[in-house]
Design an enzyme around this catalytic site. Structure first.
Site, PDB file in Angstrom:
ATOM      1  N   ASP A   1       0.879  -1.169   0.000  1.00  0.00           N
ATOM      2  CA  ASP A   1       0.000   0.000   0.000  1.00  0.00           C
ATOM      3  C   ASP A   1       0.916   1.218   0.000  1.00  0.00           C
ATOM      4  O   ASP A   1       1.490   1.571   1.027  1.00  0.00           O
ATOM      5  CB  ASP A   1      -0.890  -0.055   1.242  1.00  0.00           C
ATOM      6  CG  ASP A   1      -1.611   1.267   1.516  1.00  0.00           C
ATOM      7  OD1 ASP A   1      -1.424   2.229   0.747  1.00  0.00           O
ATOM      8  OD2 ASP A   1      -2.350   1.328   2.513  1.00  0.00           O
TER       9      ASP A   1
ATOM     10  N   LYS B   1      -3.435  12.109  -3.310  1.00  0.00           N
ATOM     11  CA  LYS B   1      -2.441  12.379  -2.266  1.00  0.00           C
ATOM     12  C   LYS B   1      -1.130  12.866  -2.870  1.00  0.00           C
ATOM     13  O   LYS B   1      -0.181  13.175  -2.142  1.00  0.00           O
ATOM     14  CB  LYS B   1      -2.203  11.123  -1.429  1.00  0.00           C
ATOM     15  CG  LYS B   1      -3.423  10.695  -0.603  1.00  0.00           C
ATOM     16  CD  LYS B   1      -3.057   9.611   0.381  1.00  0.00           C
ATOM     17  CE  LYS B   1      -4.243   8.823   0.895  1.00  0.00           C
ATOM     18  NZ  LYS B   1      -5.130   9.571   1.797  1.00  0.00           N
TER      19      LYS B   1
ATOM     20  N   CYS C   1      -8.442   6.267  10.161  1.00  0.00           N
ATOM     21  CA  CYS C   1      -8.712   4.992   9.491  1.00  0.00           C
ATOM     22  C   CYS C   1      -7.679   3.940   9.870  1.00  0.00           C
ATOM     23  O   CYS C   1      -7.274   3.116   9.050  1.00  0.00           O
ATOM     24  CB  CYS C   1      -8.771   5.154   7.964  1.00  0.00           C
ATOM     25  SG  CYS C   1     -10.117   6.195   7.425  1.00  0.00           S
TER      26      CYS C   1
END
Lengths: 420, 155
Positions: free
Chosen positions: A214, A240, A378
């Site tokens: 990720d 991002k 998160c």
């Protein structure tokens, strides 16, 4: 060259970024919030966009838009050229071997879900194991839990230390012939930890374990080379890294992508359809059902151009200085505790302040024009590990200034005064 | 929109020294309130005597707005009839969520200090959580309450 060039390393030769000039590229940085010049420190949630990206997206809609891979008319060809050109731009940016290894998706979350359902669901059996780490974002936990429910596989967790670093020995102990997948954050979104993924991947390789990274928090801040990393899948999001929202990238080794069934069915992912039988398109189009986010891809390519023009190494160096400054400055504030103190970090500073809940801190900072994130980011298992309901998180980008670090600290001190 | 409208002295005081902040082992009713996005969490306890709320207390953790709101709630519903407390819940809900000042905060006493929250849409759910939790306790609702899934509380 290292895939991950750490800012403390070999970067001093390049002239430092001219931040004052860079800031002029970002129109939003000129605005005020609640009567104060905006201090945008929520870059780990989403970065801002330079004018070049905004203009590229506008120009695409004003000048070149049509659907891709379809018509023979000029605009369709132009849009297709731009879209496929963006794919090659991304390919070179992360040093993939072929544009066929670049699948456009909605973002990191969709990329991981695609791999879970298309690679994982046919491949995994009862008793197989998936390794994730304790510092993962929910997007790199929940899709695997869903896959475990579907296949009977088991999710196992690489532990972390109080500093927010992964326990490599515990990882080695977890690796076994049951391990099928290592799914790991390259950089932690909540703590900033840069995970030494090459060490982890080398061991996974020795055990024949497939590896997904990720990279949502890594790609905007360091040079990423998927061949040097030697991972099988790499996932990241455009928004991002100064690009448009709603688009991201799944890199996958071509052989793996070829062997995987499609995830979603529809137009664009087929070669021929009859009611008896459908022949799927080649990769990557096999995974891109429906009209894609063409403007998003074109904008992402512009963002890649922008970042490369500045230079990822110079970006990393500038951000590292901001990290050092912010960490030292915030540590001076009585009652403030930094959460996430790994030796190798991106410019993410999570913290708590005695007597002031992170949400109150967020509101008070906002009133000073300082935008930070508060909450669990998160990453609820990370919060649970530290015994916290939430933290405040300032996350920096290369366009932030040292003056803004001081504005952050002053606002935190103001909040402290209000509740003292 | 002044920060002092949100963090009035009453709020800061009730956050620092929450009233009726304790478990109640012999409660007749209790309910959980939890906003997972915020991390705000509370348990609200009620002791009834006929139709009257004889005692009320809470435990939990959260931001200043959620803690102060719960503390003020306990002070204001203690001794009230259940139906009266339910009416107060409706009034508070309107005070917190209605865009224009349809509610006069003056008769609400200290609870009126929460009228500033309306100007901070992201924080409405913090202030309203305890009121929904009280409502759940009075209705013996077993499921935890959240104000994050409720469009009325959305920013």
């Amino acid at each position: 060259m290292n895939a991950v060039t750490h800012p403390t390393g070999r970067v001093r030769s390049a002239a430092p970024l001219d931040v004052a000039r860079v800031r002029l590229d970002f129109p939003i940085l000129a605005r005020s919030v609640n009567g104060h010049p905006l201090v945008y420190l929520d870059n780990a949630a989403s970065s801002q966009r330079p004018q070049s990206v905004i203009d590229t997206v506008s120009r695409y809609y004003e000048h070149s838009h049509a659907n891709v891979h379809r018509g023979v008319h000029a605009l369709s060809q132009e849009a297709t050229d731009l879209f496929e050109g963006a794919r090659r731009r991304v390919q070179h940016f992360i040093n993939a071997r072929s544009p066929r290894e670049i699948v456009f998706v909605r973002g990191t979350t969709e990329a991981i879900n695609l791999v879970a359902q298309s690679w994982g669901r046919p491949a995994l059996r009862q008793g197989d194991e998936i390794l994730v780490s304790h510092l993962e974002h929910h997007a790199n936990i929940v899709p695997w839990q869903m896959l475990c429910e579907q296949t009977g596989a088991r999710l196992r967790v690489i532990p972390m230390t109080r500093a927010g670093e992964l326990d490599f020995d515990a990882y080695l102990a977890l690796l076994s012939d049951r391990t099928r997948l290592l799914a790991l954050a390259h950089v932690s979104n909540s703590l900033g930890t840069i995970v030494p993924v090459r060490r982890f991947i080398a061991e996974a390789r020795r055990h024949g374990v497939t590896v997904l990274l990720d990279g949502a928090q890594a790609v905007p801040h360091m040079k990423v080379d998927v061949q040097t990393l030697d991972c099988d899948f790499y996932c990241f999001s455009s928004h991002k890294m100064c690009g448009p929202t709603g688009i991201g990238v799944l890199y996958g080794r071509e052989a793996l992508l070829n062997a995987m069934p499609p995830w979603q069915g529809g137009g664009d992912m087929i070669l021929a359809v009859s009611f008896e039988r459908t022949i799927y398109n080649e990769v990557p189009h096999k995974f891109e059902a429906g009209t894609p986010h063409i403007a998003g891809a074109v904008g992402l390519a512009a963002a890649v151009d922008y970042l490369e023009e500045l230079g990822l190494e110079r970006i990393a160096a500038a951000e590292h200085e901001l990290l050092t400054h912010a960490s030292e400055r915030l540590r001076e504030i009585p009652g403030l505790t930094l959460v996430g103190t790994a030796a190798e970090k991106c410019a993410v500073v999570s913290f708590t302040l005695d007597g002031v809940h992170p949400h109150d801190l967020g509101t008070i900072l906002d009133h000073q024009g300082v935008a930070i994130r508060t909450g669990h980011h998160c990453a609820m298992p990370v919060m649970e590990f530290f015994g916290l309901p939430a933290t405040a998180r300032a996350s920096f980008s290369f366009y932030n200034t040292h003056d803004e670090v001081e504005r952050l600290a002053a606002a935190v001190e103001l909040a402290r005064g209000m509740f003292a | 929109m002044d920060l002092k409208d949100l963090y009035r002295d009453v709020i800061v005081d009730h956050n620092r020294n929450p009233r009726n902040f304790r478990a109640m082992p012999d409660a007749d009713r209790h309910a959980e309130g939890f906003n997972p996005l915020c991390g705000d969490q509370l348990t609200l306890y009620v002791k009834l005597e006929g139709d009257t709320i004889r005692d009320v207390s809470f435990e939990g953790s959260g931001c200043a707005i959620s803690v102060a709101s719960a503390s003020l709630l306990t002070e204001s519903v203690k001794g009230r009839a259940v139906a009266d407390a339910e009416r107060l819940f409706a009034t508070m809900h309107e005070l917190l969520t209605s865009p224009e000042a349809a509610i006069d905060p003056a008769p609400l006493g200290k609870l009126g200090a929460l009228s500033g929250v309306r100007e901070f849409p992201a924080r409405v759910k913090c202030a309203s959580l305890c009121w929904h939790t009280l409502d759940a306790a009075l209705h013996s609702q077993a499921e935890p309450v959240s104000t994050e899934g409720n469009p009325a509380e959305w920013p």
